[in-house]
Structure formats: structure tokens, C-alpha cells
Design a protein around this motif. Structure first.
Motif, PDB file in Angstrom:
ATOM      1  N   LEU A 137       0.839  -1.195   0.000  1.00 55.32           N
ATOM      2  CA  LEU A 137       0.000   0.000   0.000  1.00 55.32           C
ATOM      3  C   LEU A 137       0.875   1.247   0.000  1.00 55.32           C
ATOM      4  O   LEU A 137       1.740   1.419   0.853  1.00 55.32           O
ATOM      5  N   PHE A 138       0.646   2.126  -0.996  1.00 52.24           N
ATOM      6  CA  PHE A 138       1.266   3.449  -1.031  1.00 52.24           C
ATOM      7  C   PHE A 138       0.178   4.467  -0.722  1.00 52.24           C
ATOM      8  O   PHE A 138      -0.820   4.553  -1.445  1.00 52.24           O
ATOM      9  N   THR A 139       0.355   5.229   0.359  1.00 55.83           N
ATOM     10  CA  THR A 139      -0.696   6.147   0.784  1.00 55.83           C
ATOM     11  C   THR A 139      -0.105   7.478   1.239  1.00 55.83           C
ATOM     12  O   THR A 139       1.015   7.520   1.768  1.00 55.83           O
ATOM     13  N   LYS A 140      -0.859   8.564   0.989  1.00 56.51           N
ATOM     14  CA  LYS A 140      -0.434   9.904   1.388  1.00 56.51           C
ATOM     15  C   LYS A 140      -1.654  10.734   1.739  1.00 56.51           C
ATOM     16  O   LYS A 140      -2.764  10.491   1.258  1.00 56.51           O
ATOM     17  N   VAL A 141      -1.438  11.727   2.586  1.00 54.97           N
ATOM     18  CA  VAL A 141      -2.446  12.759   2.840  1.00 54.97           C
ATOM     19  C   VAL A 141      -2.154  13.921   1.898  1.00 54.97           C
ATOM     20  O   VAL A 141      -1.026  14.430   1.860  1.00 54.97           O
ATOM     21  N   LEU A 142      -3.163  14.326   1.125  1.00 51.91           N
ATOM     22  CA  LEU A 142      -2.998  15.392   0.141  1.00 51.91           C
ATOM     23  C   LEU A 142      -3.723  16.654   0.579  1.00 51.91           C
ATOM     24  O   LEU A 142      -4.831  16.585   1.139  1.00 51.91           O
ATOM     25  N   TYR A 143      -3.106  17.781   0.303  1.00 49.20           N
ATOM     26  CA  TYR A 143      -3.685  19.078   0.617  1.00 49.20           C
ATOM     27  C   TYR A 143      -3.918  19.866  -0.677  1.00 49.20           C
ATOM     28  O   TYR A 143      -3.479  19.449  -1.756  1.00 49.20           O
ATOM     29  N   LYS A 144      -4.585  20.986  -0.553  1.00 44.98           N
ATOM     30  CA  LYS A 144      -4.900  21.817  -1.714  1.00 44.98           C
ATOM     31  C   LYS A 144      -3.655  22.072  -2.564  1.00 44.98           C
ATOM     32  O   LYS A 144      -2.625  22.504  -2.052  1.00 44.98           O
ATOM     33  N   GLY A 145      -3.754  21.763  -3.842  1.00 50.16           N
ATOM     34  CA  GLY A 145      -2.643  21.970  -4.757  1.00 50.16           C
ATOM     35  C   GLY A 145      -1.761  20.747  -4.958  1.00 50.16           C
ATOM     36  O   GLY A 145      -0.931  20.727  -5.878  1.00 50.16           O
ATOM     37  N   ASP A 146      -1.910  19.715  -4.125  1.00 45.30           N
ATOM     38  CA  ASP A 146      -1.097  18.508  -4.267  1.00 45.30           C
ATOM     39  C   ASP A 146      -1.581  17.663  -5.442  1.00 45.30           C
ATOM     40  O   ASP A 146      -2.769  17.650  -5.786  1.00 45.30           O
ATOM     41  N   VAL A 147      -0.644  16.922  -6.029  1.00 46.62           N
ATOM     42  CA  VAL A 147      -0.932  16.043  -7.161  1.00 46.62           C
ATOM     43  C   VAL A 147      -0.422  14.642  -6.825  1.00 46.62           C
ATOM     44  O   VAL A 147       0.663  14.485  -6.261  1.00 46.62           O
TER      45      VAL A 147
END
Length: 221
Positions: A137-147
Motif C-alpha cells: 500500500l502506497f498512501t499519502k495525505v494530500l492538501y490543496k494543490g497537491d498532485v
């Protein structure tokens, strides 16, 4: 010698075909139409003749998607069926609206890689690799502007972990990338997949399988 050259040629052509997710266009435009009298059949669609500027405009992203559903999300597709001007161009898009806590559930795109950009909110996203790579599993928390990119064919998801509305847009590397929502496909198949298959595959009791198959599997696409 001729046999060797022909073998290399066949291998080269096969390799080129394997890397082409959508066929390369042989003309500038081919606006899709269901009118059989309009033109030539190309890549699963007929080409409209003549095309107009309106064929290359999609207005479906102007209005937010309705997230009042069990998943709390709504995917608005701009695939070739919704946006005929994409035909033969090898690209498509989607708008994803999320209520607080809304989920775009685990799914795959069998014919396209997805590139997602967050416009509003905070999303927890991830994808799972194939068995060959131990289902990592590859996981991240993304914020406004993230790709973030989801490789072609791999199971992935997006969850709004913020307390406010969230919005994201996706670009996909196919005019018709397809969508397979895992829960819907496994437990909502019509006709149902055999209990014998699912109890053994998931190592659970038949009652659990029957319960899951009895649920209403909502499609947010």
C-alpha cells in the motif's frame, strides 16, 4: 536471414502495440457519434461529419456533484461517452466531489493511469500494488494543490479526512479508462458470484457473504 528479420519486425510491432493504451489517431479529429450515417467507424465510435466547436466543449464540471448518497462522494466523468470530442485523443477527465468523510471507494481503471489534483480540502489517498509486489500500500495525505498519480490498473481510493467539503480533478490516460468498483464487482455481480467461490476466497462464513451480497452497492460514477 529473412526469417530472423521478420521475427524482429513482428516483435517490434507487438511491443509497440503493448505500450499503446489507446490507438494513435490517424486524423486531427474524430468526434464520436452514434449516428451510423455520419462517417467512418474509428476505435469503437463513428466520426461525426462535420464537427463543430461545441463538440470540443464539456460543461459538466460547472455544477458540483450531489454527495447526498451512502458514500458521500460523486464522480462526474468526462469520458468519451459524455464528451464525444475526446474520441481517438487518448485522454479524459473526472471531477470528484466529497462531503466531509466522503469516500471514493477502492476501484481500478483497467485502461488508464490517473493523475489527481486536489482543489479544495484534505484527502487520504492510496493505491495497492499487484501480488508480484506483495500488495504493498502506497498512501499519502494530500492538501490543496497537491498532485498524486495512480498507476494503470491498480486498486486505489480517495477519502476526505477533513471537516469540510473537498474537491479534486483527475486526468486519465485513455478516452475510456473504465471503472471497476471492487465491492460492487465482487458482491454486487449480476448474477451473483457463487457462495462457494467467495467463502473460500475471503475465508469467511457463508452468512457473511450472503449479508454482503444482499446490500445495495451504490455506484457514485
Amino acid at each position: 536471414m529473412n526469417f530472423l528479420l521478420i521475427s524482429f519486425l513482428v516483435l517490434a510491432l507487438a511491443t509497440a502495440a503493448a505500450f499503446a493504451y489507446d490507438p494513435s489517431p490517424l486524423q486531427d479529429i474524430c468526434v464520436a457519434t452514434n449516428d451510423l450515417d455520419s462517417g467512418v467507424f474509428v476505435n469503437g465510435k463513428f466520426c461525426k461529419d462535420p464537427a463543430t466547436a461545441d463538440d470540443f466543449l464539456f460543461t459538466g464540471f460547472r455544477i458540483p456533484g450531489n454527495t447526498s448518497n451512502p458514500l458521500g462522494s460523486k464522480v462526474t466523468q468526462a469520458f468519451v461517452d459524455q464528451f464525444p470530442g475526446l474520441n481517438t485523443l487518448g485522454i479524459s477527465m473526472a471531477r470528484i466531489d466529497f462531503a466531509p468523510g466522503g469516500l471514493n471507494p477502492p476501484h481500478t481503471h483497467p485502461r488508464g493511469t490517473e493523475l489527481l489534483v486536489v482543489v479544495e480540502g484534505t484527502l487520504l489517498v492510496g493505491f495497492v500494488t499487484s501480488n508480484q509486489l506483495n500488495n504493498t500500500l502506497f498512501t499519502k495525505v494530500l492538501y490543496k494543490g497537491d498532485v498524486f498519480v495512480f498507476p494503470i490498473g491498480l486498486i486505489h481510493f480517495q477519502l476526505n479526512i477533513g471537516n469540510t467539503y473537498a474537491l479534486a480533478f483527475s486526468g486519465l490516460s485513455s478516452q475510456n479508462p473504465g471503472v471497476i468498483t471492487i465491492a460492487n464487482a465482487v458482491f454486487g455481480a449480476k448474477p451473483p458470484i457463487s457462495d462457494d467461490v467467495l467463502t473460500k476466497a475471503f475465508q469467511v462464513d457463508k452468512k457473511v457473504v450472503d449479508y454482503l451480497q444482499a446490500q445495495f452497492w451504490y455506484d457514485n460514477n
